[in-house]
Design a protein around this motif. Structure first.
Motif, PDB file in Angstrom:
ATOM      1  N   TYR A 151      -4.937  10.885 -51.831  1.00  0.00           N
ATOM      2  CA  TYR A 151      -4.171  12.111 -51.158  1.00  0.00           C
ATOM      3  C   TYR A 151      -5.333  13.387 -51.043  1.00  0.00           C
ATOM      4  O   TYR A 151      -5.868  14.523 -50.340  1.00  0.00           O
ATOM      5  CB  TYR A 151      -3.021  11.683 -50.664  1.00  0.00           C
ATOM      6  CG  TYR A 151      -2.348  13.342 -49.911  1.00  0.00           C
ATOM      7  CD1 TYR A 151      -2.198  12.912 -49.305  1.00  0.00           C
ATOM      8  CD2 TYR A 151      -2.454  14.610 -50.531  1.00  0.00           C
ATOM      9  CE1 TYR A 151      -1.351  13.322 -47.788  1.00  0.00           C
ATOM     10  CE2 TYR A 151      -1.978  14.917 -49.722  1.00  0.00           C
ATOM     11  CZ  TYR A 151      -1.591  15.202 -48.395  1.00  0.00           C
ATOM     12  OH  TYR A 151      -1.203  15.867 -47.318  1.00  0.00           O
ATOM     13  N   ALA A 210      -7.648  15.136 -48.898  1.00  0.00           N
ATOM     14  CA  ALA A 210      -7.205  16.914 -48.117  1.00  0.00           C
ATOM     15  C   ALA A 210      -8.382  17.747 -48.025  1.00  0.00           C
ATOM     16  O   ALA A 210      -8.457  18.826 -47.702  1.00  0.00           O
ATOM     17  CB  ALA A 210      -5.738  17.168 -48.934  1.00  0.00           C
ATOM     18  N   GLY A 224     -11.397  16.967 -45.656  1.00  0.00           N
ATOM     19  CA  GLY A 224     -10.819  17.476 -44.492  1.00  0.00           C
ATOM     20  C   GLY A 224     -10.967  18.907 -44.318  1.00  0.00           C
ATOM     21  O   GLY A 224     -11.308  19.505 -43.494  1.00  0.00           O
ATOM     22  N   LEU A 281      -1.587  15.325 -43.352  1.00  0.00           N
ATOM     23  CA  LEU A 281      -2.728  15.663 -43.818  1.00  0.00           C
ATOM     24  C   LEU A 281      -3.335  16.442 -42.104  1.00  0.00           C
ATOM     25  O   LEU A 281      -3.734  17.479 -42.305  1.00  0.00           O
ATOM     26  CB  LEU A 281      -3.612  14.702 -43.940  1.00  0.00           C
ATOM     27  CG  LEU A 281      -4.123  13.605 -45.202  1.00  0.00           C
ATOM     28  CD1 LEU A 281      -4.668  13.088 -44.767  1.00  0.00           C
ATOM     29  CD2 LEU A 281      -4.707  15.256 -45.668  1.00  0.00           C
ATOM     30  N   VAL A 328      -6.167  19.172 -40.889  1.00  0.00           N
ATOM     31  CA  VAL A 328      -7.229  17.755 -41.396  1.00  0.00           C
ATOM     32  C   VAL A 328      -7.829  16.728 -39.816  1.00  0.00           C
ATOM     33  O   VAL A 328      -6.103  16.245 -39.731  1.00  0.00           O
ATOM     34  CB  VAL A 328      -6.955  16.950 -42.882  1.00  0.00           C
ATOM     35  CG1 VAL A 328      -7.775  15.807 -43.052  1.00  0.00           C
ATOM     36  CG2 VAL A 328      -7.034  18.441 -44.088  1.00  0.00           C
ATOM     37  N   ALA A 376      -7.397  13.867 -39.291  1.00  0.00           N
ATOM     38  CA  ALA A 376      -6.978  12.351 -39.929  1.00  0.00           C
ATOM     39  C   ALA A 376      -6.839  11.063 -40.038  1.00  0.00           C
ATOM     40  O   ALA A 376      -5.961  11.991 -38.820  1.00  0.00           O
ATOM     41  CB  ALA A 376      -5.964  12.511 -41.447  1.00  0.00           C
TER      42      ALA A 376
END
Length: 246
Positions: A24, A28, A31, A54, A59, A61
């Motif tokens: 994760y 992140a 991003g 996110l 981000v 995502a």
């Protein structure tokens, strides 16, 4: 910042096992650098929760249903990435412990097989499915999340802390390191750079949160390797301090 000289082109990364922990934080971190990030994960609810978190953090995502042990799932993920415009970086982060403390003489062979299937064969399966997309990128990068406990040099150094006896997990990471080298040899005359990353002893649910590093700290090396310049290393094994001995 992105290593792409054309700042108008947004890069896309796929991070496997990205719904929690180190994965994760890799998503992140990429991003935050302006990358579009595919959140690869098996569990739909956890995957979508991660995507939501996110996106709330700014981000770009999107979810990628992905079981690295399943051929059909991996093929479908590759098609999804192609529909999304391609792929510039693959971070093979998904992995299992196979029991962090399992002696060779008492090994459950099914557990060993499962560790190799996920930590090694899964990486090969995903990498091979994504390579056609990566080859179309101007600066393709592959990062395999390994561990210093897979270092044969450290395992045989009496003064080094190589962790507990773990016949499934540690050898699976040694195997992964060797696979990384083999890919680097095959791809030596291409723009693909592939390296192994050690995140350090990170507090995650895989180790019962016993680690002393945060997932964000553990993600740093992978993010650096995923964004290497064109003259960056390939076929190496790195942590925050630099080169990890094989």
């Amino acid at each position: 910042m992105s290593t792409d000289t054309n700042q108008d082109i947004q890069k896309t990364a796929l991070v496997t096992g990205a719904n929690k922990g180190i994965g994760y934080e890799i998503a992140a971190g990429l991003g935050a650098l302006g990358w579009r990030v595919g959140v690869g994960a098996r569990d739909e609810q956890r995957r979508e929760e991660a995507v939501t978190r996110l996106r709330e953090a700014g981000v770009d995502a999107f979810g990628v249903p992905l079981d690295v042990t399943d051929d059909a799932s991996v093929a479908a993920a590759a098609r999804l990435l192609e529909e999304r415009g391609g792929l510039d970086a693959l971070v093979n982060n998904a992995g299992i412990t196979g029991g962090m403390a399992q002696t060779p003489s008492t090994a459950d062979l099914d557990v060993v097989r499962d560790a190799v299937e996920t930590n090694v064969i899964g990486v090969i399966r995903v990498t091979n499915a994504m390579l056609p997309l990566l080859r179309r990128s101007s600066a393709p990068r592959i990062v395999n999340m390994s561990s210093s406990v897979g270092s044969l040099a450290r395992q045989t150094d009496p003064d080094a802390d190589s962790g507990p006896v773990a016949v499934a997990y540690s050898p699976s990471k040694s195997f992964l390191n060797a696979v990384t080298v083999q890919y680097a040899k095959e791809l030596a005359n291409s723009p693909v750079l592939i390296n192994a990353a050690c995140p350090g002893f990170v507090a995650t649910d895989l180790n019962g949160f016993r680690g002393h590093r945060t997932p964000e700290q553990g993600a740093a090396t992978a993010i650096r390797l995923a964004t290497l310049p064109d003259d960056g290393p390939t076929g190496g094994f790195f942590d925050d301090d630099g080169v990890v001995p094989w």
